[in-house]
Design a protein around this motif. Structure first.
Motif, PDB file in Angstrom:
ATOM      1  N   UNK A  66      33.947 -37.180 100.710  1.00  0.00           N
ATOM      2  CA  UNK A  66      35.373 -36.920 100.547  1.00  0.00           C
ATOM      3  C   UNK A  66      35.799 -35.551 101.039  1.00  0.00           C
ATOM      4  N   UNK A  67      34.844 -34.658 101.298  1.00  0.00           N
ATOM      5  CA  UNK A  67      35.175 -33.318 101.800  1.00  0.00           C
ATOM      6  C   UNK A  67      34.632 -33.092 103.210  1.00  0.00           C
ATOM      7  N   UNK A  68      33.479 -33.654 103.516  1.00  0.00           N
ATOM      8  CA  UNK A  68      32.834 -33.480 104.818  1.00  0.00           C
ATOM      9  C   UNK A  68      32.937 -34.786 105.612  1.00  0.00           C
ATOM     10  N   UNK A  69      33.046 -34.645 106.917  1.00  0.00           N
ATOM     11  CA  UNK A  69      33.070 -35.794 107.814  1.00  0.00           C
ATOM     12  C   UNK A  69      32.175 -35.506 109.012  1.00  0.00           C
ATOM     13  N   UNK A  70      31.291 -36.435 109.320  1.00  0.00           N
ATOM     14  CA  UNK A  70      30.457 -36.285 110.501  1.00  0.00           C
ATOM     15  C   UNK A  70      30.921 -37.261 111.577  1.00  0.00           C
ATOM     16  N   UNK A  71      30.826 -36.834 112.818  1.00  0.00           N
ATOM     17  CA  UNK A  71      31.249 -37.659 113.948  1.00  0.00           C
ATOM     18  C   UNK A  71      30.382 -37.295 115.146  1.00  0.00           C
ATOM     19  N   UNK A  72      30.555 -38.040 116.242  1.00  0.00           N
ATOM     20  CA  UNK A  72      29.784 -37.716 117.441  1.00  0.00           C
ATOM     21  C   UNK A  72      30.582 -38.036 118.688  1.00  0.00           C
ATOM     22  N   UNK A  73      30.265 -37.323 119.752  1.00  0.00           N
ATOM     23  CA  UNK A  73      30.832 -37.556 121.077  1.00  0.00           C
ATOM     24  C   UNK A  73      29.644 -37.876 121.981  1.00  0.00           C
ATOM     25  N   UNK A  74      29.460 -39.154 122.260  1.00  0.00           N
ATOM     26  CA  UNK A  74      28.282 -39.571 123.012  1.00  0.00           C
ATOM     27  C   UNK A  74      28.284 -39.021 124.435  1.00  0.00           C
ATOM     28  N   UNK A  75      29.455 -38.878 125.018  1.00  0.00           N
ATOM     29  CA  UNK A  75      29.548 -38.382 126.398  1.00  0.00           C
ATOM     30  C   UNK A  75      29.082 -36.934 126.475  1.00  0.00           C
ATOM     31  N   UNK A  76      29.451 -36.140 125.485  1.00  0.00           N
ATOM     32  CA  UNK A  76      29.071 -34.722 125.460  1.00  0.00           C
ATOM     33  C   UNK A  76      27.763 -34.473 124.727  1.00  0.00           C
ATOM     34  N   UNK A  77      27.096 -35.539 124.268  1.00  0.00           N
ATOM     35  CA  UNK A  77      25.819 -35.389 123.542  1.00  0.00           C
ATOM     36  C   UNK A  77      25.985 -34.445 122.361  1.00  0.00           C
ATOM     37  N   UNK A  78      27.088 -34.513 121.672  1.00  0.00           N
ATOM     38  CA  UNK A  78      27.408 -33.549 120.624  1.00  0.00           C
ATOM     39  C   UNK A  78      27.780 -34.251 119.330  1.00  0.00           C
ATOM     40  N   UNK A  79      27.231 -33.749 118.230  1.00  0.00           N
ATOM     41  CA  UNK A  79      27.625 -34.213 116.920  1.00  0.00           C
ATOM     42  C   UNK A  79      28.396 -33.131 116.196  1.00  0.00           C
ATOM     43  N   UNK A  80      29.192 -33.540 115.224  1.00  0.00           N
ATOM     44  CA  UNK A  80      30.060 -32.605 114.513  1.00  0.00           C
ATOM     45  C   UNK A  80      29.950 -32.817 113.010  1.00  0.00           C
ATOM     46  N   UNK A  81      30.159 -31.730 112.279  1.00  0.00           N
ATOM     47  CA  UNK A  81      30.281 -31.806 110.835  1.00  0.00           C
ATOM     48  C   UNK A  81      31.531 -31.027 110.449  1.00  0.00           C
ATOM     49  N   UNK A  82      32.585 -31.748 110.122  1.00  0.00           N
ATOM     50  CA  UNK A  82      33.827 -31.133 109.670  1.00  0.00           C
ATOM     51  C   UNK A  82      33.744 -30.936 108.165  1.00  0.00           C
ATOM     52  N   UNK A  83      33.890 -29.704 107.738  1.00  0.00           N
ATOM     53  CA  UNK A  83      33.741 -29.378 106.324  1.00  0.00           C
ATOM     54  C   UNK A  83      35.065 -28.833 105.801  1.00  0.00           C
ATOM     55  N   UNK A  84      35.675 -29.552 104.869  1.00  0.00           N
ATOM     56  CA  UNK A  84      36.947 -29.166 104.276  1.00  0.00           C
ATOM     57  C   UNK A  84      36.755 -28.866 102.798  1.00  0.00           C
ATOM     58  N   UNK A  85      37.724 -28.140 102.248  1.00  0.00           N
ATOM     59  CA  UNK A  85      37.695 -27.795 100.823  1.00  0.00           C
ATOM     60  C   UNK A  85      36.325 -27.232 100.435  1.00  0.00           C
ATOM     61  N   UNK A  86      35.878 -26.263 101.189  1.00  0.00           N
ATOM     62  CA  UNK A  86      34.562 -25.692 100.959  1.00  0.00           C
ATOM     63  C   UNK A  86      34.488 -24.966  99.626  1.00  0.00           C
ATOM     64  N   UNK A  87      33.312 -25.024  99.027  1.00  0.00           N
ATOM     65  CA  UNK A  87      33.058 -24.410  97.732  1.00  0.00           C
ATOM     66  C   UNK A  87      31.927 -23.387  97.876  1.00  0.00           C
ATOM     67  N   UNK A  88      31.867 -22.410  96.979  1.00  0.00           N
ATOM     68  CA  UNK A  88      30.766 -21.434  97.057  1.00  0.00           C
ATOM     69  C   UNK A  88      29.386 -22.092  97.050  1.00  0.00           C
ATOM     70  N   UNK A  89      29.253 -23.212  96.361  1.00  0.00           N
ATOM     71  CA  UNK A  89      27.954 -23.884  96.311  1.00  0.00           C
ATOM     72  C   UNK A  89      27.584 -24.569  97.625  1.00  0.00           C
ATOM     73  N   UNK A  90      28.493 -24.594  98.585  1.00  0.00           N
ATOM     74  CA  UNK A  90      28.181 -25.101  99.924  1.00  0.00           C
ATOM     75  C   UNK A  90      27.505 -24.038 100.791  1.00  0.00           C
ATOM     76  N   UNK A  91      27.418 -22.810 100.292  1.00  0.00           N
ATOM     77  CA  UNK A  91      26.782 -21.737 101.040  1.00  0.00           C
ATOM     78  C   UNK A  91      25.318 -22.059 101.301  1.00  0.00           C
ATOM     79  N   UNK A  92      24.924 -22.038 102.582  1.00  0.00           N
ATOM     80  CA  UNK A  92      23.560 -22.399 102.969  1.00  0.00           C
ATOM     81  C   UNK A  92      23.427 -22.224 104.474  1.00  0.00           C
TER      82      UNK A  92
END
Length: 123
Positions: A66-92
């Motif tokens: 519900x906060x993070x979304x992963x996606x990919x662009x096959x043409x660019x060989x690239x994956x993404x991790x969109x992180x919203x509503x970040x919390x201090x416990x996400x620090x890593x």
């Protein structure tokens, strides 16, 4: 093995957003998945999210659903991790990894890894 490189980490306030990118050195096999893990100081590496490269099917850890979304662009060989509503416990340090797609959440199932990118969320 596929070479991977993450970018996009940084410092953000709680409630903010960041987008991580993971570029692969070559075309992903259709049977592969790109998976995101993270590791905080003194803690074990934990699964965050994964995506099947051929069909785009996704799966998430309960802690980020519900906060993070992963996606990919096959043409660019690239994956993404969109992180919203970040919390201090996400620090890593966040890592992308690649391996056979099977909805695995175990880091030992993935042979290819990026170098990691630091995400710090301030309160």
């Amino acid at each position: 093995q596929v070479q991977l490189e993450e970018t996009g980490g940084g410092l953000v306030q709680a409630g903010g957003s960041l987008r991580l990118s993971c570029v692969a050195s070559e075309h992903f096999f259709r049977s592969y998945a790109m998976v995101w893990f993270r590791q905080a100081p003194g803690k074990e590496r934990e699964f965050v999210a994964g995506i099947g490269w051929s069909d785009g099917s996704t799966y998430y850890a309960d802690s980020v659903k519900g906060r993070f979304t992963t996606s990919r662009d096959s043409v660019r060989h690239t994956g993404y991790l969109q992180m919203n509503n970040l919390k201090p416990e996400d620090t890593a340090v966040y890592y992308c990894a690649a391996g056979q797609h099977g909805y695995s959440r175990f880091w030992g199932d993935f042979a290819s890894w990026g170098q990691g990118t630091q995400v710090t969320v301030s309160s």
